[in-house]
Design a protein around this motif. Structure first.
Motif: not given
Length: 66
Positions: A23-32, A36-42
């Protein structure tokens, strides 16, 4: 074509159904790239294919202003 709807459907699916394997982590709500931050909710875990597609969709949703 509604790029935003497609993008959001991928993100919402993966918020509920986390993929297994690689898997790859993606900044979903506010792109980096938009601050966008590395906050878990994002962050959301995507397959490599989904991650590529989401970034392609983002280029369609936020075209460069010339």
């Amino acid at each position: 074509m509604n790029y935003k709807r497609i993008y959001e459907s991928i993100i919402e699916k993966r918020k509920i159904d986390i993929p297994t394997g690689y898997v790859e982590e993606h900044h979903c709500y506010i792109p980096s790239c938009l601050g966008g931050t590395d906050d878990k909710s994002n962050l959301v875990k995507l397959t490599a294919k989904e991650h590529f597609i989401c970034h392609l969709l983002l280029t369609k949703m936020y075209p460069k202003k010339v």
